[in-house]
Design a protein around this motif. Structure first.
Motif, PDB file in Angstrom:
ATOM      1  N   ALA A 135     -61.838 -22.849  12.404  1.00  0.00           N
ATOM      2  CA  ALA A 135     -60.915 -22.373  13.436  1.00  0.00           C
ATOM      3  C   ALA A 135     -61.638 -21.423  14.380  1.00  0.00           C
ATOM      4  N   PHE A 136     -61.066 -21.220  15.547  1.00  0.00           N
ATOM      5  CA  PHE A 136     -61.633 -20.354  16.583  1.00  0.00           C
ATOM      6  C   PHE A 136     -62.163 -19.051  15.982  1.00  0.00           C
ATOM      7  N   GLY A 137     -63.326 -18.660  16.418  1.00  0.00           N
ATOM      8  CA  GLY A 137     -63.876 -17.379  15.989  1.00  0.00           C
ATOM      9  C   GLY A 137     -65.137 -17.528  15.175  1.00  0.00           C
ATOM     10  N   THR A 138     -66.187 -18.133  15.768  1.00  0.00           N
ATOM     11  CA  THR A 138     -67.452 -18.234  15.053  1.00  0.00           C
ATOM     12  C   THR A 138     -68.410 -17.137  15.513  1.00  0.00           C
ATOM     13  N   THR A 143     -65.201 -12.849  23.933  1.00  0.00           N
ATOM     14  CA  THR A 143     -64.054 -12.008  23.526  1.00  0.00           C
ATOM     15  C   THR A 143     -64.153 -11.633  22.051  1.00  0.00           C
ATOM     16  N   THR A 144     -64.644 -12.560  21.232  1.00  0.00           N
ATOM     17  CA  THR A 144     -64.841 -12.247  19.806  1.00  0.00           C
ATOM     18  C   THR A 144     -65.924 -11.178  19.675  1.00  0.00           C
ATOM     19  N   GLN A 145     -66.982 -11.313  20.481  1.00  0.00           N
ATOM     20  CA  GLN A 145     -68.073 -10.333  20.415  1.00  0.00           C
ATOM     21  C   GLN A 145     -67.583  -8.946  20.841  1.00  0.00           C
ATOM     22  N   VAL A 164     -53.947  -9.800  14.797  1.00  0.00           N
ATOM     23  CA  VAL A 164     -52.974 -10.782  15.313  1.00  0.00           C
ATOM     24  C   VAL A 164     -53.742 -11.889  16.040  1.00  0.00           C
ATOM     25  N   GLY A 165     -53.571 -13.143  15.589  1.00  0.00           N
ATOM     26  CA  GLY A 165     -54.351 -14.258  16.115  1.00  0.00           C
ATOM     27  C   GLY A 165     -55.705 -14.252  15.439  1.00  0.00           C
ATOM     28  N   THR A 166     -55.654 -14.295  14.116  1.00  0.00           N
ATOM     29  CA  THR A 166     -56.880 -14.075  13.326  1.00  0.00           C
ATOM     30  C   THR A 166     -57.879 -15.225  13.431  1.00  0.00           C
ATOM     31  N   GLY A 167     -57.423 -16.446  13.777  1.00  0.00           N
ATOM     32  CA  GLY A 167     -58.350 -17.582  13.915  1.00  0.00           C
ATOM     33  C   GLY A 167     -59.102 -17.832  12.624  1.00  0.00           C
ATOM     34  N   SER A 168     -60.431 -17.781  12.690  1.00  0.00           N
ATOM     35  CA  SER A 168     -61.256 -17.975  11.493  1.00  0.00           C
ATOM     36  C   SER A 168     -61.179 -16.780  10.547  1.00  0.00           C
ATOM     37  N   ILE A 170     -62.475 -13.871  11.407  1.00  0.00           N
ATOM     38  CA  ILE A 170     -63.736 -13.131  11.590  1.00  0.00           C
ATOM     39  C   ILE A 170     -63.518 -11.624  11.757  1.00  0.00           C
ATOM     40  N   LEU A 171     -62.508 -11.229  12.558  1.00  0.00           N
ATOM     41  CA  LEU A 171     -62.310  -9.792  12.806  1.00  0.00           C
ATOM     42  C   LEU A 171     -61.693  -9.114  11.586  1.00  0.00           C
ATOM     43  N   ALA A 172     -60.793  -9.823  10.908  1.00  0.00           N
ATOM     44  CA  ALA A 172     -60.161  -9.273   9.700  1.00  0.00           C
ATOM     45  C   ALA A 172     -61.223  -9.051   8.617  1.00  0.00           C
ATOM     46  N   VAL A 186     -52.612 -12.529  10.920  1.00  0.00           N
ATOM     47  CA  VAL A 186     -51.571 -13.524  11.181  1.00  0.00           C
ATOM     48  C   VAL A 186     -52.050 -14.485  12.256  1.00  0.00           C
ATOM     49  N   ASP A 187     -51.582 -15.728  12.152  1.00  0.00           N
ATOM     50  CA  ASP A 187     -51.903 -16.712  13.187  1.00  0.00           C
ATOM     51  C   ASP A 187     -50.781 -17.751  13.188  1.00  0.00           C
ATOM     52  N   ILE A 188     -50.436 -18.230  14.379  1.00  0.00           N
ATOM     53  CA  ILE A 188     -49.369 -19.228  14.468  1.00  0.00           C
ATOM     54  C   ILE A 188     -49.877 -20.617  14.073  1.00  0.00           C
ATOM     55  N   ASP A 189     -51.194 -20.776  13.975  1.00  0.00           N
ATOM     56  CA  ASP A 189     -51.781 -22.088  13.666  1.00  0.00           C
ATOM     57  C   ASP A 189     -52.057 -22.182  12.154  1.00  0.00           C
ATOM     58  N   GLU A 211     -48.876 -17.032   8.126  1.00  0.00           N
ATOM     59  CA  GLU A 211     -48.606 -17.824   9.325  1.00  0.00           C
ATOM     60  C   GLU A 211     -47.518 -17.113  10.132  1.00  0.00           C
ATOM     61  N   GLY A 212     -47.763 -16.905  11.410  1.00  0.00           N
ATOM     62  CA  GLY A 212     -46.758 -16.264  12.257  1.00  0.00           C
ATOM     63  C   GLY A 212     -47.411 -15.421  13.329  1.00  0.00           C
ATOM     64  N   SER A 213     -46.589 -14.632  14.004  1.00  0.00           N
ATOM     65  CA  SER A 213     -47.091 -13.772  15.088  1.00  0.00           C
ATOM     66  C   SER A 213     -46.912 -12.311  14.693  1.00  0.00           C
ATOM     67  N   GLY A 214     -47.219 -11.417  15.637  1.00  0.00           N
ATOM     68  CA  GLY A 214     -47.060  -9.982  15.382  1.00  0.00           C
ATOM     69  C   GLY A 214     -45.613  -9.613  15.076  1.00  0.00           C
ATOM     70  N   ALA A 226     -56.044  -7.656  18.573  1.00  0.00           N
ATOM     71  CA  ALA A 226     -55.317  -8.779  19.175  1.00  0.00           C
ATOM     72  C   ALA A 226     -56.209  -9.451  20.205  1.00  0.00           C
ATOM     73  N   ASN A 227     -56.990 -10.436  19.749  1.00  0.00           N
ATOM     74  CA  ASN A 227     -57.803 -11.233  20.672  1.00  0.00           C
ATOM     75  C   ASN A 227     -57.000 -12.492  20.980  1.00  0.00           C
ATOM     76  N   LEU A 228     -56.138 -12.399  21.983  1.00  0.00           N
ATOM     77  CA  LEU A 228     -55.237 -13.502  22.329  1.00  0.00           C
ATOM     78  C   LEU A 228     -55.553 -13.907  23.772  1.00  0.00           C
ATOM     79  N   VAL A 229     -54.608 -14.426  24.509  1.00  0.00           N
ATOM     80  CA  VAL A 229     -54.849 -14.599  25.949  1.00  0.00           C
ATOM     81  C   VAL A 229     -53.861 -13.709  26.685  1.00  0.00           C
TER      82      VAL A 229
HETATM   83  N1  SAM Z   1     -59.436 -13.403  16.142  1.00  0.00           N
HETATM   84  C1  SAM Z   1     -60.340 -14.501  16.375  1.00  0.00           C
HETATM   85  C2  SAM Z   1     -61.500 -14.025  17.224  1.00  0.00           C
HETATM   86  O1  SAM Z   1     -61.476 -12.899  17.682  1.00  0.00           O
HETATM   87  O2  SAM Z   1     -62.456 -14.793  17.425  1.00  0.00           O
HETATM   88  C3  SAM Z   1     -59.626 -15.675  17.015  1.00  0.00           C
HETATM   89  C4  SAM Z   1     -59.052 -15.398  18.406  1.00  0.00           C
HETATM   90  S1  SAM Z   1     -58.457 -16.848  19.267  1.00  0.00           S
HETATM   91  C5  SAM Z   1     -58.830 -16.423  20.926  1.00  0.00           C
HETATM   92  C6  SAM Z   1     -56.738 -16.664  19.324  1.00  0.00           C
HETATM   93  C7  SAM Z   1     -55.986 -17.075  18.064  1.00  0.00           C
HETATM   94  O3  SAM Z   1     -54.647 -16.614  18.235  1.00  0.00           O
HETATM   95  C8  SAM Z   1     -55.890 -18.560  17.786  1.00  0.00           C
HETATM   96  O4  SAM Z   1     -56.286 -18.814  16.459  1.00  0.00           O
HETATM   97  C9  SAM Z   1     -54.410 -18.899  18.006  1.00  0.00           C
HETATM   98  O5  SAM Z   1     -53.931 -19.879  17.112  1.00  0.00           O
HETATM   99  C10 SAM Z   1     -53.740 -17.574  17.746  1.00  0.00           C
HETATM  100  N2  SAM Z   1     -52.486 -17.292  18.456  1.00  0.00           N
HETATM  101  C11 SAM Z   1     -52.094 -17.679  19.706  1.00  0.00           C
HETATM  102  N3  SAM Z   1     -50.895 -17.133  20.008  1.00  0.00           N
HETATM  103  C12 SAM Z   1     -50.520 -16.383  18.950  1.00  0.00           C
HETATM  104  C13 SAM Z   1     -49.392 -15.552  18.659  1.00  0.00           C
HETATM  105  N4  SAM Z   1     -48.401 -15.409  19.529  1.00  0.00           N
HETATM  106  N5  SAM Z   1     -49.343 -14.934  17.463  1.00  0.00           N
HETATM  107  C14 SAM Z   1     -50.335 -15.067  16.560  1.00  0.00           C
HETATM  108  N6  SAM Z   1     -51.424 -15.852  16.770  1.00  0.00           N
HETATM  109  C15 SAM Z   1     -51.517 -16.484  17.953  1.00  0.00           C
END
Ligand code: SAM
Length: 290
Positions: A135-138, A143-145, A164-168, A170-172, A186-189, A211-214, A226-229
């Protein structure tokens, strides 16, 4: 896998910002994850190469066509240039070893991120073992860096950390390795949730991954990552604020320079102010506190 298996290598040149998204697509088709060839000195453009290997069987042609389609759709997101997908037969039966040799550990802040099969270590760094293609976050994405660097210097000793949005994960994992008392991710995926749990186990740290959001988490945390968009951060701002303990730090990333003003307004409306800002390759990371 039988020694007589034939393999196809698919290779896609990509800009560093598109590497994670291209990797995610290729990992759907590749055997054993993907590999990323990183240029010695990045000149911008599509100068990273993402590679995957698949068995050359009756389904291979359809898989390559699907990957091409998915990459075509990706271009619409404007993540930075992505080149043409190239396919070649791989004769070498030792391709797996050759592939592994292309994946190099990377040092970010106080962390060394390396694949699980590598035993690379650098004195004074904290190792995080993560395989590419999960999953995202290698560790490669800017942004991960930026977040890993924040986790490097924040004092986490004995604190509660929410990712929040833990992906792989990596940050946790990084937070747990820096001495956090309790780490929740937590992650929605659901695929990310599974990968983060496996990665935490492989790194011998305790991270509770849900599984879920904040909005689905109870309690407060001294550090929230929170590395989200940008748009998700704006929407999640009240939940992220509600999870923050008094005098806690919120590390918010995944913010483009264009989205920064809007994201900042959402946090200011929640009573947060900026204590640190890092901008890199069009990405902004903020550290905020009440
Ligand atoms: N934390 C990792 C990192 O820093 O590399 C992964 C960040 S990646 C940009 C964003 C992650 O947030 C994805 O795994 C995505 O599934 C998850 N995500 C997107 N919207 C979310 C939300 N509302 N709540 C929780 N996770 C969410």
């Amino acid at each position: 896998m039988a020694a007589s298996t034939h393999w196809l290598e698919i290779a896609v040149p990509a800009h560093v910002e598109a590497v994670e998204a291209v990797s995610e697509i290729l990992s759907r088709y590749g055997h054993n994850g993907i590999a990323v060839e990183v240029p010695v000195a990045s000149r911008g453009g599509a100068d990273h190469i993402v590679k995957a290997y698949l068995v050359d069987d009756a389904d291979a042609f359809a898989k390559v066509a699907d990957a091409r389609d998915a990459l075509g759709h990706l271009q619409a997101f404007g993540l930075g240039p992505i080149g043409e997908l190239a396919v070649r037969e791989v004769e070498d039966e030792n391709w797996l070893e050759a592939w592994k040799a292309t994946i190099t550990p990377i040092q970010v802040g106080r962390f060394l991120v390396r694949p699980t099969w590598s035993n690379a270590s650098v004195a004074g760094t904290i190792t995080i073992a993560l395989d590419p293609g999960m999953a995202f976050g290698t560790g490669l994405h800017p942004t991960t860096q930026q977040c890993l660097e924040a986790v490097s210097y924040l004092d986490l000793d004995g604190l509660r950390v929410l990712d929040v949005g833990t992906g792989s994960g990596i940050l946790a994992i990084a937070a747990a390795k820096r001495g956090a008392r309790e780490v929740v991710g937590v992650d929605i995926d659901p695929l990310a949730v599974r990968a983060a749990r496996e990665n935490a186990r492989a790194n011998e740290v305790t991270v509770a991954v849900h599984e879920g959001s904040g909005a689905d988490v109870d309690g407060t945390f001294e550090v929230v990552l929170a590395n989200l968009v940008g748009s998700v951060l704006v929407q999640a701002a009240p939940h992220l604020r509600a999870r923050l303990a008094p005098a806690g730090s919120l590390v918010a990333a995944g913010i483009t320079t264009q989205a920064e003003r809007e994201v900042l307004s959402a946090f200011v409306a929640e009573g947060l102010g900026v204590v640190d800002r890092d901008a890199r390759a069009d990405w902004v990371r903020l550290i905020l506190t009440a």
